[in-house]
Design an enzyme around this catalytic site. Structure first.
Site, PDB file in Angstrom:
ATOM      1  N   GLY A   1       0.810  -1.191   0.141  1.00 40.24           N
ATOM      2  CA  GLY A   1      -0.458  -0.059   0.109  1.00 40.24           C
ATOM      3  C   GLY A   1       0.910   1.370   0.107  1.00 40.24           C
TER       4      GLY A   1
ATOM      5  CG  ASP B   1       6.929  -6.132   0.849  1.00 41.83           C
ATOM      6  OD1 ASP B   1       5.695  -6.971   1.736  1.00 41.83           O
ATOM      7  OD2 ASP B   1       7.123  -5.763   0.686  1.00 41.83           O
TER       8      ASP B   1
ATOM      9  CB  CYS C   1      13.927 -12.597  -5.108  1.00 43.50           C
ATOM     10  SG  CYS C   1      13.601 -12.450  -3.768  1.00 43.50           S
TER      11      CYS C   1
END
Length: 370
Positions: A66, A277, A330
């Protein structure tokens, strides 16, 4: 207890902009509750109290979304106050905030400067590209407003870097983007490969980045950066700085370049904690700072084997000449191979293209540092 890293979502998945590729919109839609609203001051207090009292040496607090600024400036004033209140062991505290910049004004800038916040400002290249991807809720342009926010931060001496999501349009125009950032004085840059929707395969959206396109992007950007390095005027590009550090024998500071996932505490607005995240999904919940202590959260982390999963890398990756720098990339970009029970990075061929042309130069720079 090592240094503690905490990333909070004060406004959950809520945002005042609409970006075509937003990974957190996709992520939030794949859990039982899409948005947890605004974080309460009590939750903020519990997070800071429980983490601050366990930290040794250093602790970092980052705020993302957000859009975290939707929570309002008073919330962040409270955060700084709680940090001072619970810093019983005089540890070093770092604050950072990632923002789309849409509401940044002089009051925000004064606060950032006075409290030494490091700001990440999301900008996607040139005005034309940025406005084609990052919109207002009504579909309007946003670049001019974000550029004004950057000018204000320049005026107030706020430390900030530019975060750019690498889509095909960014990759195709990276030379022009590099020059425009240079002209603008944006000398601290971070580039993140655009994520495909989680568990939906690759290459199915207009913004999907192919391995070949990513490899071309990295090579072109490195060539530009390297030429400026020889003249002593190169920008700080996080990915390249980490590669050079690895070449010199140091550990990467960026978790996606270490080869295995790190210990993170990513906190939703209701206080629920996740290991990353990119994995704020129901199955990965580690607990809640309103109910649980750090010991419970860390025990749950071991139970789900999140860090251990990132060690299950395909043998051909670990045997690769470039593994010293690449480290398998990643975990979020790795695909599971059911036949081997191991993971392979989707961008592997892109990395190979890049290192085929740039590896020796990176190692040379690292050697000089070492």
């Amino acid at each position: 207890m090592p240094a503690i890293s905490v990333l909070m979502k004060p406004s959950s998945s809520m945002c005042n902009m609409s970006c075509d590729y937003c990974f957190y919109c996709d992520e939030a839609q794949k859990r039982t509750q899409e948005s947890f609203g605004f974080m309460s001051e009590q939750t903020l207090k519990n997070i800071i109290r429980k983490t601050m009292l366990r930290a040794e040496g250093m602790i970092s607090y980052a705020y993302q979304g957000g859009e975290p600024t939707l929570r309002g400036l008073d919330f962040f004033r409270k955060a700084v106050g709680y940090q001072k209140q619970y810093n019983k062991n005089q540890i070093q505290v770092h604050n950072a905030l990632q923002t789309n910049g849409y509401v940044i004004d002089e009051e925000w800038c004064r606060f950032f400067k006075e409290n030494h916040f490091l700001i990440g400002l999301s900008v996607d290249g040139t005005q034309e590209i940025h406005d084609s991807l990052r919109h207002t809720k009504n579909g309007g342009d946003t670049y001019e407003r974000i550029n004004e926010a950057a000018k204000l931060m320049d005026e107030y001496g706020v430390d900030y870097n530019i975060l750019t999501v690498v889509t095909p349009a960014i990759a195709d125009h990276i030379t022009a983007i590099y020059r425009s950032y240079q002209k603008r004085g944006w000398n601290y840059q971070q580039y993140i490969a655009c994520l495909d929707p989680l568990d939906e395969g690759h290459g199915r959206t207009p913004y999907s980045l192919s391995p070949e396109k990513y490899g071309q992007f990295l090579t072109t950007l490195f060539d530009l950066w390297y030429e400026d390095l020889k003249r002593g005027c190169q920008p700080y590009i996080r990915q390249f700085e980490n590669y050079v550090g690895l070449a010199a024998g140091y550990m990467a500071e960026s978790c996606d370049q270490r080869g295995t996932c790190g210990i993170q505490n990513v906190v939703e607005a209701d206080g629920s904690v996740y290991p990353c995240d990119f994995y704020m999904l129901d199955d990965y919940c580690l607990g809640n700072f309103n109910e649980h202590k750090m010991d419970h959260i860390n025990e749950r982390r071991k139970e789900i084997g999140f860090v251990e999963r990132s060690m299950k890398l395909d043998a051909k990756c670990k045997d690769c000449k470039y593994y010293r720098l690449c480290r398998g990339g990643c975990q979020r970009n790795r695909d599971f191979n059911q036949n081997t029970g191991l993971y392979e990075n989707y961008f592997c061929e892109g990395y190979r293209m890049f290192f085929d042309k740039c590896y020796e130069r990176i190692m040379e720079i690292g050697g000089k540092i070492r």
